[in-house]
Motif scaffolding. Sequence first.
Motif, short mmCIF file in Angstrom:
data_model
loop_
_atom_site.label_atom_id
_atom_site.label_comp_id
_atom_site.label_asym_id
_atom_site.label_seq_id
_atom_site.Cartn_x
_atom_site.Cartn_y
_atom_site.Cartn_z
N LEU A 1 -10.50 2.43 5.75
CA LEU A 1 -9.13 2.02 6.06
C LEU A 1 -9.08 0.53 6.42
O LEU A 1 -8.11 -0.17 6.07
CB LEU A 1 -8.57 2.86 7.20
CG LEU A 1 -8.35 4.35 6.88
CD1 LEU A 1 -7.85 5.08 8.12
CD2 LEU A 1 -7.38 4.52 5.73
N THR A 2 -10.10 0.05 7.11
CA THR A 2 -10.16 -1.38 7.42
C THR A 2 -10.29 -2.21 6.15
O THR A 2 -9.65 -3.27 6.00
CB THR A 2 -11.35 -1.67 8.36
OG1 THR A 2 -11.19 -0.93 9.57
CG2 THR A 2 -11.45 -3.15 8.68
N ARG B 1 -14.46 6.82 7.40
CA ARG B 1 -13.04 6.76 7.05
C ARG B 1 -12.38 5.55 7.70
O ARG B 1 -11.59 4.84 7.08
CB ARG B 1 -12.34 8.05 7.50
CG ARG B 1 -10.90 8.13 7.05
CD ARG B 1 -10.34 9.53 7.12
NE ARG B 1 -10.30 10.05 8.47
CZ ARG B 1 -11.01 11.08 8.92
NH1 ARG B 1 -11.84 11.70 8.11
NH2 ARG B 1 -10.89 11.49 10.17
N ARG B 2 -12.75 5.28 8.95
CA ARG B 2 -12.19 4.12 9.65
C ARG B 2 -12.60 2.82 8.95
O ARG B 2 -11.78 1.89 8.80
CB ARG B 2 -12.68 4.12 11.09
CG ARG B 2 -12.22 2.99 11.97
CD ARG B 2 -10.73 3.03 12.20
NE ARG B 2 -10.01 2.10 11.33
CZ ARG B 2 -8.70 2.08 11.17
NH1 ARG B 2 -7.95 2.96 11.80
NH2 ARG B 2 -8.12 1.21 10.37
N CYS C 1 0.87 -1.18 0.00
CA CYS C 1 0.00 0.00 0.00
C CYS C 1 0.91 1.23 0.00
O CYS C 1 1.73 1.40 0.91
CB CYS C 1 -0.92 0.01 1.22
SG CYS C 1 -2.16 1.34 1.18
N THR D 1 -3.52 11.16 -0.77
CA THR D 1 -4.26 11.64 0.39
C THR D 1 -3.58 12.84 1.00
O THR D 1 -2.35 13.02 0.88
CB THR D 1 -4.41 10.54 1.45
OG1 THR D 1 -5.15 11.03 2.56
CG2 THR D 1 -3.05 10.05 1.94
N ASP E 1 -3.95 8.95 8.26
CA ASP E 1 -4.47 7.77 7.58
C ASP E 1 -3.35 7.04 6.83
O ASP E 1 -3.30 5.81 6.81
CB ASP E 1 -5.58 8.14 6.61
CG ASP E 1 -6.83 8.63 7.33
OD1 ASP E 1 -6.92 8.43 8.55
OD2 ASP E 1 -7.71 9.21 6.67
N GLN F 1 -1.36 4.92 9.10
CA GLN F 1 -2.06 3.74 9.59
C GLN F 1 -2.04 2.58 8.60
O GLN F 1 -1.90 1.43 9.00
CB GLN F 1 -3.50 4.10 9.93
CG GLN F 1 -3.66 4.88 11.23
CD GLN F 1 -5.12 5.01 11.60
OE1 GLN F 1 -5.87 5.75 10.97
NE2 GLN F 1 -5.53 4.29 12.61
N VAL F 2 -2.22 2.86 7.32
CA VAL F 2 -2.50 1.79 6.37
C VAL F 2 -1.39 1.56 5.34
O VAL F 2 -1.34 0.48 4.74
CB VAL F 2 -3.83 2.07 5.65
CG1 VAL F 2 -3.69 3.18 4.61
CG2 VAL F 2 -4.40 0.82 5.02
N CYS F 3 -0.48 2.52 5.15
CA CYS F 3 0.46 2.44 4.03
C CYS F 3 1.80 1.84 4.44
O CYS F 3 2.29 2.06 5.54
CB CYS F 3 0.67 3.81 3.40
SG CYS F 3 -0.81 4.44 2.58
N VAL G 1 -10.88 9.01 0.97
CA VAL G 1 -11.63 9.24 2.21
C VAL G 1 -12.04 10.70 2.37
O VAL G 1 -12.50 11.11 3.43
CB VAL G 1 -10.81 8.80 3.45
CG1 VAL G 1 -10.53 7.31 3.41
CG2 VAL G 1 -9.50 9.58 3.55
N GLU H 1 -6.91 -2.33 4.47
CA GLU H 1 -6.04 -3.26 5.17
C GLU H 1 -6.29 -4.69 4.70
O GLU H 1 -5.35 -5.49 4.53
CB GLU H 1 -6.26 -3.16 6.68
CG GLU H 1 -5.63 -1.95 7.34
CD GLU H 1 -4.14 -2.13 7.60
OE1 GLU H 1 -3.58 -3.16 7.16
OE2 GLU H 1 -3.55 -1.24 8.21
#
Length: 303
Positions: A170-171, A166-167, A31, A186, A191, A194-196, A158, A174
């Motif tokens: 992101l889930t 948004r949460r 990601c 973004t 964010d 958290q995910v990248c 998002v 993932e």
Amino acid sequence: MKLLTAQRIGRRYGQTIALGEASFSIGDRRCIALLGPNGAGKTTTLSILAGLLEPTSGEMLAEGGLPADRRRWMGFLPQQPAFFGWMTGRETMETAGRLCGLSAKEASNRTKILLEQAGLTDAADRRVGGYSGGMKQRLGLAQAVIHRPRLLLLDEPVSALDPIGRREVLTMLEQWKRDMSIVLSTHVLHDAEQVCDDIILMNKGSVVLQGEMDHIRQSAGRPYIRIETEAGDNASEWLATLEKLPGVRMSATSRYSRSIETDDIDGVRETALRTALEGGIKLLAFEVARKSLEQWFVEALNE
């Protein structure tokens, strides 16, 4: 393994340079956050990756035996997705699936699964024209992966969502990055953290920096201690002594506060707290931290 490599791709509009010979690679099942201020060239880059724009220089190389026609293994969600308002969410998804070559049964099955993941099951048979902006954004995400792409491109995915939405997105990302690569532009740096897994930082049409998120966190700077005390002569004297401790590399100073960068965070912290207690120093704040991605982002663009 690399999935796609960009070699000095550029895009001009007459004398205007929208993208200036950018080179980068996209790893398999990674990601990637595409970061940069407005006008940096992020949307142009995504449009070239998606095949919606042809570069005026450079080339894109698909690797791992993937077909040259990227539309067969790529999904794309623009910043403002457009739909036929008279179609329902279910009809929109199933039509997209059939256009991507899925059978009617497979399109129906994928639609059911993805609408559930997007939180749109209850709205599946409502017309899309009555959807909120956030619902349309989630429908666009689901539509972009109906054909199980190897690469998913997302432009501000998002931006129209509330914190709960948004949460949820992101889930979803993932989960999806276990089976595909994802590139998302973004402005929400939290964010991205958290995910990248990787970062590509752009500015003024060029790639400024790229690399793994963990490596960039570690190289962004030394940890620092921020200290603030109540007013008093003994407090200012004590703060001055901290700058001479072993391991201290830099200190931003005001009369009753310090921001200390150090190579020995444990040693400096222990000494500072012990001597504050021994000297009766009244602490208002004592914080140990590293530079945030936002701080690093601003400094990198200003270099």
